[in-house]
Design an enzyme around this catalytic site. Structure first.
Site: not given
Length: 451
Positions: A99, A241, A243
């Site tokens: 991330s 990533d 999200d």
């Protein structure tokens, strides 16, 4: 924190490569995952980090050796692993990503069937122990590896969450931070009347423009400047990533995630009246007001994605949002998604005809908030007990859903302690009185300073 590997965290694995996490360990984790979960089909994806392809190959080799078939979706975001897991009716999914960590890190995120989370309280540390002890066996028949290109299907799913024909021709700055979000934006743009201004768009594991973490103040200015330079209607930036997504208004001002939750709830309730909306306890009043104003039902959950997702399922909630920029959707198997929020925001701006700054400023004026303030203190438990004792005679209500929440009618606060360090996290809000919010924030910080 993991007992056997300190880089097994509450929700995922984050480790330095290769001194903590290497291909050999990734293969063992794959075998351990199958042994613990019993998965027969697993979706695997990876981010743009330089070590991700090698780790993915090793992980898949371990999954195959344990007998699981793998659907390899390649370079993607965590939400695409979630989508593949539930849309393909797979038994689980694993994303190779670190991330927003520095570029020498990598890690893994795990889910079960229907993208249900695997975390410390439901199997993650059991996978860790199996990997450490080599508590697994090879299958008599190894599994297979098959490439799966699902992105067009995923784009169709995303477009189904809004009304593209009702969008205005907005200009949007999009900053994936050299992560993978741009791969999805590129495909979305062909179906939308939006003018996308691209920046840091190419997936690049060398992270030439810094760590993809828009929560860092120093990482915000490039997006803010691009919004102003191009006269954009708003800007959106993602972590590596994707999200999580973060918003900037048309003036380039960064918007606290708390107020985004209320705006998304408002737009979704307009399209789906009467539904439940889940929120976390840190800052609540604005969300409660917007949910009520739009005919919804607010449900509180402890913060953290495993708690939020479970409450979402238990209540069959339409949407759930945390001020940390995680947004969860029933249509997305109750999982978090970094693209639906900005599409919903584009629709809200289009339908109201109001700029994002106006939409947000109206909410800030009604419910000014401090934002989350972190303080290192010696004894967090003593600090929480002291504040509760000191303020309880004046409180209208006290809750312990997530730390300490105290409501005084005109203002409230939430104080939580970190699970991993001697830090407490403070959030304060008031009803239409910025001065009161600031005064009470200063007062609380002064008292915390005594600890």
């Amino acid at each position: 924190m993991g007992q056997y590997y300190p880089f097994f965290k509450a929700y995922d694995v984050r480790a330095r490569v290769p001194d903590e996490l290497d291909a050999a360990l990734a293969e063992r984790i794959g075998r351990a995952y199958v042994a613990e979960i019993g998965a027969r089909t697993v979706v695997v994806g990876r981010d743009m980090r330089l070590s991700s392809a090698e780790l993915a190959d090793a992980l898949i080799a371990g999954l195959n050796a344990a007998g699981a078939d793998v659907l390899d979706i390649g370079l993607c975001g965590t939400e695409e692993v979630y989508y593949g897991t539930f849309s393909q009716n797979a038994d689980g999914g694993i994303m190779i990503t670190a991330s927003h960590n520095p570029k020498d890190y990598n890690g893994l995120k795990f889910v079960r069937e229907q993208a249900r989370p695997i975390s410390a309280d439901n199997g993650l540390f059991d996978i860790e122990k199996r990997a450490f002890d080599a508590d697994f066996t090879d299958a008599a028949t190894p599994g297979t590896r098959r490439a799966l290109d699902q992105r067009d299907d995923y784009i169709e799913f995303l477009l189904g969450q809004i009304k593209p024909d009702q969008l205005a021709p907005l200009k949007v700055v999009a900053n994936p931070g050299n992560g993978c979000a741009g791969l999805v934006v590129d495909k979305l743009e062909a179906h939308l009347p939006l003018d996308i201004v691209r920046m840091h768009f190419e997936p690049d594991g060398t992270l030439p423009n810094g760590i993809p973490n828009p929560l860092l103040v120093e990482n915000r200015e490039s997006t803010a400047a691009a919004v102003r330079e191009h006269g954009a209607d708003f800007g959106v930036a993602w972590d590596g990533d994707f999200d999580r997504c973060f918003f900037f208004d048309e003036n380039g001002e960064f918007i606290e995630g708390y107020y985004i939750v209320g705006l998304i709830a408002e737009m979704l309730l307009k399209m789906n009246p009467g539904e439940a909306i889940v929120h976390d306890p840190r800052l609540t009043w604005n969300t409660l007001a917007q949910v009520e104003e739009n005919g919804g039902r607010a449900v509180q959950s402890k913060s953290g994605h495993s708690f939020m997702k479970q409450v979402m399922r238990d209540t069959d909630a339409l949407y759930g949002g945390e001020m940390s920029a995680h947004h969860y959707f029933r249509a997305f198997s109750y999982a978090d998604n970094g693209h639906i929020p900005w599409l919903v925001m584009a629709q809200l701006i289009s339908e109201t005809g109001k700029p994002l700054s106006t939409l947000v400023s109206e909410r800030i004026a009604a419910f000014p908030a401090s934002g989350e303030i972190n303080r290192e203190i010696g004894d967090p438990d003593a600090a929480l007990a002291d504040l509760e004792s000191h303020y309880s005679p004046h409180a209208e209500s006290i809750e312990h859903v997530d730390g300490l929440s105290m409501d005084f009618g005109a203002w409230r606060f939430n104080l939580r302690k970190s699970n991993t360090e001697p830090v407490v996290r403070l959030n304060v809000e008031a009803r239409g009185d910025t001065g009161l919010m600031r005064d009470k924030t200063d007062e609380l910080l002064a008292r915390l300073g005594q600890h």
